[in-house]
Motif scaffolding. Structure first.
Motif, mmCIF file in Angstrom:
data_model
loop_
_atom_site.group_PDB
_atom_site.id
_atom_site.type_symbol
_atom_site.label_atom_id
_atom_site.label_comp_id
_atom_site.label_asym_id
_atom_site.label_seq_id
_atom_site.Cartn_x
_atom_site.Cartn_y
_atom_site.Cartn_z
ATOM 1 N N LYS A 118 -2.465 120.677 6.423
ATOM 2 C CA LYS A 118 -2.283 119.915 5.178
ATOM 3 C C LYS A 118 -2.225 120.823 3.954
ATOM 4 N N ASP A 127 0.448 111.326 4.735
ATOM 5 C CA ASP A 127 1.123 111.938 5.887
ATOM 6 C C ASP A 127 2.614 111.630 5.897
ATOM 7 N N LEU A 181 4.610 120.953 9.106
ATOM 8 C CA LEU A 181 5.120 119.994 10.087
ATOM 9 C C LEU A 181 4.827 120.454 11.515
ATOM 10 N N ASN A 204 4.270 113.616 3.157
ATOM 11 C CA ASN A 204 4.410 115.026 3.553
ATOM 12 C C ASN A 204 5.589 115.215 4.492
ATOM 13 N N LYS A 205 5.709 114.310 5.479
ATOM 14 C CA LYS A 205 6.801 114.410 6.454
ATOM 15 C C LYS A 205 8.152 114.248 5.774
ATOM 16 N N TRP A 207 2.436 122.946 12.592
ATOM 17 C CA TRP A 207 1.008 123.145 12.911
ATOM 18 C C TRP A 207 0.081 122.107 12.264
ATOM 19 N N LYS A 208 0.664 121.101 11.623
ATOM 20 C CA LYS A 208 -0.126 120.018 10.993
ATOM 21 C C LYS A 208 -1.174 120.557 10.016
#
Lengths: 242, 55
Positions: free
Chosen positions: A93, A159, A88, A162-163, A90-91
């Motif tokens: 994946k 995305d 979350l 994931n969030k 550093w983005k």
């Protein structure tokens, strides 16, 4: 190259799915073999060679499966939450892929901890289950894992999934100290901590060694599963892009 | 060995059914999880190779 730069370089490399795919592929065979070796050594030692407990008799031997599964169910959850936090912030994946792998093996460990604990409870407490703080909070942990898996699979947008699942994992960390200290904070049928405490372990050395080997076996099983499942996810993502 | 015989090891003075059921089911479940993960990986690898895009 300074130490800081070396760590930064290693960190950036590890964040790359391609690099992780090859890194995991190179190490998977050794972690799996070592896990198998530790599993069967620890189990044989614990079941056939360790002495019986003076109060619980031979039923105590369930400890060699129950304690590693329970300890790792919590350890894996914390690792999963850390991966989600990194993802979350550093983005990255890849960390979400690792978190999804950790969720599966963590859920399996939690289910095994609940099952073996329940079977151990019958000859020790005279019941399979009680709505006790330790047992209930461990059951909540299983639901958190299942919730995380469902949420990360249910939402079509990767995305968003994931969030949402990442936030659930981070919020769920509050349950970990509750599980660990439940036997201290509330009246419980469950015995207190044997090895995870700030004092000398209250277990005989002959019983402790196989337990430590089993802890190592379960840790290596978790690492091996993460390597294998994350590689599958990396391949899946590539195929999707084609 | 702590036990005098194999039959003692199996019965564990009445606790064998609890201990061995835990051992059998835990080992079976863990094996199943890994076999399933390996099958899934091999399937994806084959598909990836088919699409001529090796990692």
């Amino acid at each position: 190259m300074s130490v800081y730069q070396a760590i930064k370089h290693w960190w950036h490399k590890l964040g790359s799915p391609v690099h992780f795919y090859h890194f995991a592929g190179r190490h998977l065979k050794w972690t799996s073999l070592l896990a198998l070796l530790c599993y069967f050594t620890g189990l044989t030692w614990g079941l056939a060679f360790a002495p019986a407990d003076y109060q619980q008799g031979n039923s105590f031997r369930i400890i060699y499966l129950h304690v590693p599964a329970a300890a790792l169910s919590m350890g894996v959850y914390v690792s999963m939450a850390i991966c989600c936090a990194i993802g979350l912030i550093w983005k990255m994946k890849l960390t979400f892929m690792v978190a999804r792998s950790l969720a599966v093996i963590g859920a399996v460990f939690t289910a095994l901890a609940l099952f073996t604990g329940s079977v151990w409870g019958k000859p020790t407490w005279g019941t399979w289950w009680v709505w006790d703080a330790r047992l209930t909070s461990e059951l909540i942990l299983l639901f958190l894992y299942l919730g995380f898996i469902s949420l990360s699979e249910a939402l079509p947008d990767r995305d968003t999934a994931n969030k949402a699942s990442g936030i659930l994992a981070i919020v769920g960390v509050v349950n970990i100290p509750i599980i660990h200290y439940s036997v201290v904070w509330w009246q419980s049928l469950h015995q207190g901590s044997t090895i995870f405490k700030f004092a000398k372990p209250s277990i005989a050395t002959e019983m402790l060694w196989p337990l430590l080997i089993m802890m190592l076996a379960f840790s290596l099983l978790a690492v091996s599963y993460v390597f294998l499942n994350t590689r599958t996810q990396i391949l899946k993502q590539r195929i999707k892009r084609l | 060995m702590y036990f005098e015989s194999i039959s003692e090891l199996i019965t564990m003075a009445g606790h064998g059914k609890y201990v061995w059921s835990c051992v059998t089911i835990s080992t079976f479940v863990l094996a199943l999880v890994f076999i399933n993960a390996s099958k899934h990986f091999n399937k994806q690898l084959k598909l990836n190779t088919k699409l001529n895009n090796l990692p």
